[in-house]
Design an enzyme around this catalytic site. Structure first.
Site, mmCIF file in Angstrom:
data_model
loop_
_atom_site.group_PDB
_atom_site.id
_atom_site.type_symbol
_atom_site.label_atom_id
_atom_site.label_comp_id
_atom_site.label_asym_id
_atom_site.label_seq_id
_atom_site.Cartn_x
_atom_site.Cartn_y
_atom_site.Cartn_z
ATOM 1 C CD GLU A 43 27.493 18.224 -14.897
ATOM 2 O OE1 GLU A 43 27.826 17.284 -14.151
ATOM 3 O OE2 GLU A 43 26.331 18.433 -15.260
ATOM 4 C CG ASP A 65 23.106 18.879 -11.418
ATOM 5 O OD1 ASP A 65 23.735 18.295 -10.521
ATOM 6 O OD2 ASP A 65 23.131 18.542 -12.621
ATOM 7 C CG HIS A 109 22.891 18.482 -17.702
ATOM 8 N ND1 HIS A 109 21.932 19.007 -16.867
ATOM 9 C CD2 HIS A 109 23.850 17.974 -16.873
ATOM 10 C CE1 HIS A 109 22.285 18.802 -15.595
ATOM 11 N NE2 HIS A 109 23.458 18.191 -15.578
ATOM 12 C CD GLU A 117 26.449 19.475 -11.823
ATOM 13 O OE1 GLU A 117 26.565 18.596 -10.948
ATOM 14 O OE2 GLU A 117 25.721 19.356 -12.816
ATOM 15 C CE1 TYR A 136 34.405 12.514 -11.655
ATOM 16 C CE2 TYR A 136 34.780 12.781 -14.017
ATOM 17 C CZ TYR A 136 34.103 13.139 -12.869
ATOM 18 O OH TYR A 136 33.147 14.121 -12.915
ATOM 19 N NE ARG A 144 29.882 15.594 -11.241
ATOM 20 C CZ ARG A 144 29.962 14.330 -10.865
ATOM 21 N NH1 ARG A 144 30.928 13.555 -11.329
ATOM 22 N NH2 ARG A 144 29.072 13.820 -10.024
ATOM 23 C CG HIS A 162 25.436 7.865 -12.857
ATOM 24 N ND1 HIS A 162 24.908 7.423 -14.043
ATOM 25 C CD2 HIS A 162 25.711 9.174 -13.056
ATOM 26 C CE1 HIS A 162 24.870 8.418 -14.916
ATOM 27 N NE2 HIS A 162 25.361 9.496 -14.342
ATOM 28 C CG HIS A 210 20.261 15.050 -17.227
ATOM 29 N ND1 HIS A 210 20.824 13.830 -17.432
ATOM 30 C CD2 HIS A 210 21.086 15.676 -16.335
ATOM 31 C CE1 HIS A 210 21.928 13.701 -16.692
ATOM 32 N NE2 HIS A 210 22.100 14.809 -16.019
ATOM 33 C CG ASP A 262 -1.955 -1.079 1.148
ATOM 34 O OD1 ASP A 262 -2.270 -1.500 0.021
ATOM 35 O OD2 ASP A 262 -2.443 -1.512 2.205
ATOM 36 C CG HIS A 309 31.170 13.739 -17.118
ATOM 37 N ND1 HIS A 309 31.091 15.112 -17.091
ATOM 38 C CD2 HIS A 309 31.866 13.379 -16.004
ATOM 39 C CE1 HIS A 309 31.687 15.564 -15.994
ATOM 40 N NE2 HIS A 309 32.182 14.528 -15.320
ATOM 41 C CG ASP A 326 26.164 15.595 -8.824
ATOM 42 O OD1 ASP A 326 25.264 16.444 -8.666
ATOM 43 O OD2 ASP A 326 26.503 15.160 -9.944
HETATM 44 N N1 GLY Z 1 23.519 15.215 -11.057
HETATM 45 C C1 GLY Z 1 23.373 14.826 -12.396
HETATM 46 C C2 GLY Z 1 24.302 15.517 -13.277
HETATM 47 O O1 GLY Z 1 25.192 16.192 -12.818
HETATM 48 O O2 GLY Z 1 24.154 15.484 -14.466
HETATM 49 MN MN MN Z 2 24.684 18.015 -13.867
HETATM 50 MN MN MN Z 3 25.235 16.960 -10.820
#
Ligand code: GLY
Ligand code: MN
Ligand code: MN
Length: 438
Positions: free
Chosen positions: A385, A272, A355, A408, A389, A406, A244, A362, A41, A351, A261
């Site tokens: 960002e 973000d 975005h 960002e 790594y 990172r 991730h 995103h 439930d 990466h 992050d």
């Molecule tokens: N937190 C997701 C990204 O940085 O794209």
């Molecule tokens: Mn991001």
């Molecule tokens: Mn992020």
């Protein structure tokens, strides 16, 4: 969640009218997200569909917006009925009549009338706009309505001949944020920056990653944000090299870095932010080398965010700085051009540099238009960002093993450059060390 702020309702009406004008003629059908069962439930927290909410501000489940474009455009809402028994258990619901008034709609009906009313609304309309392919159930339902209209053809009724994806039109609208959206995103940035500052001041060796995650959540909720915009990444040491990483259950080691992050969702809009800092409050020399490089890449990328520059310009600038740094630090060999051309830099930076950001972390919006990277324009919001790594490996200088960094931030494209929405948490190493010192 329902929108209490009636002052903002006119912006939703304005969006619907603009969308109808772009449709020209035809009918659009936009459903909100379904409620999802988690187990037995217990449901997942309900989150409305971003498109639906962008056009209505209506936060209840079981709701569908129908737009009828033309000379006299109309907005119709189908939503849950008032139900005093259910409201005792689940809380307030508007019901069609109050929703119609509150959300400046032309007509509103019970959601139970949807299948009966839709075929009639589609009669003699040439175009039907909807989000094809989102859900098998909705696809089947829409086809059912079309079959019902076609079955009436002997009485001279025509069914829409053209099905169009509504995303094309709404994505373009959502890409450029209006003043109200930017104000909300600014607040989401302030709250998320405060959460990162809190994390920097509480983190110390021996804590678990989840204890730091709890501090982020505390700051989000205690400042009024409804939820995290995505699952927070709280990654100590080598975990930072898992892009991730979300288990957030390891112990923070003395001498390691912590990459966080995390951003909140406020009134439907995401922030973000990523920051990386030393668990013990002092960057080691090797950590300084990598961090300084990523920060230089971020500064180079930020300098490229301005109206008219192509989407790719910040990424190209970041990659250029990183490739040079990887050579200087002995991570890559050869020339900058060679390292970029061969893609060798991707061993440490795999990466993209950003975005679109908005209702979805995103966010929607094409990155290429007519075969070219899209030019940035005033009011677009994006992340910047870059990262680095370093996994252990042959030929990789050992001093850098397991360092993941990172940085960002969220920025709005503005005349002559950009505004940083997330400047409330420092990026400079000295500032971070000073904050952690307190
Ligand atoms: N937190 C997701 C990204 O940085 O794209
Ligand atoms: Mn991001
Ligand atoms: Mn992020």
């Amino acid at each position: 969640m329902h929108t209490d702020d009636n002052d903002g309702i006119s912006s939703f009406l304005d969006r619907r009218l603009r969308l109808c004008a772009q449709m020209g003629e035809g009918v659009a059908v936009i459903a909100t997200a379904p409620e999802r069962l988690r187990n037995r439930d217990a449901h997942y927290p309900f989150r409305f569909d971003s498109y639906f909410h962008y056009l209505t501000g209506f936060g209840e489940p079981d709701a569908v917006l129908v737009l009828v474009a033309g000379e006299n455009p109309r907005s119709l809402l189908f939503c849950r009925d008032k139900d005093m028994e259910r409201e005792i258990w689940d809380g307030f619901r508007f019901g069609p009549e109050a929703a119609r008034q509150h959300f400046a709609l032309d007509e509103a009906y019970s959601i139970s009338a949807l299948d009966q009313k839709l075929p009639a609304l589609l009669e003699n309309q040439r175009r039907l706009f909807y989000m094809a392919g989102d859900s098998d159930a909705w696809d089947a339902r829409v086809m059912g309505w079309l079959r019902t209209v076609r079955a009436r053809s002997r009485s001279g009724v025509r069914a829409p001949a053209t099905l169009e994806d509504l995303r094309g039109l709404v994505d373009e609208m959502r890409l450029v944020k209006d003043a109200g959206e930017l104000a909300t995103m600014g607040r989401a940035g302030v709250i998320s920056a405060a959460a990162h500052r809190r994390a920097m001041t509480v983190a110390r060796p021996g804590m678990h990653e989840y204890e730091v995650e709890a501090e982020l959540l505390h700051e989000f909720r205690s400042r009024g944000a409804q939820a995290p915009a995505y699952t927070s990444i709280v990654a100590g040491g080598a975990n930072a090299c898992v892009l991730h990483y979300v288990s957030n259950d390891a112990v923070l080691e003395d001498g390691s870095l912590l990459l966080i992050d995390a951003g909140c969702e406020l009134d439907g809009y995401a922030a973000d932010i990523t920051r990386t800092f030393p668990v013990n409050g002092r960057f080691s020399p090797a950590q300084r080398d990598i961090y300084a490089l990523v920060l230089a890449a971020q500064h180079a990328a930020l300098a490229q965010v301005r109206p008219g520059n192509p989407w790719e310009a910040p990424h190209d600038a970041a990659v250029h700085v990183l490739a040079q740094g990887f050579i200087d630090l002995g991570l890559c060999q050869g020339t900058v051009e060679g390292v970029i051309e061969s893609g060798d830099y991707r061993r440490f930076y795999m990466h993209r540099t950003g975005h679109w950001l908005g209702r979805d972390v995103h966010d929607c919006g094409e990155y290429r238009v007519d075969g070219h990277w899209r030019p940035l324009a005033d009011g677009m919001v994006l992340t910047v960002e870059p990262g680095c790594y370093v996994r252990p490996g042959e030929g990789v200088p050992e001093a850098f093993w397991n360092i993941g960094v990172r940085i960002e931030d969220d920025v709005v494209v503005r005349a002559g450059g950009c505004d940083v929405l997330t400047a409330g948490v420092p990026t400079a190493m000295d500032d971070i060390e000073a904050l952690m010192d307190r």
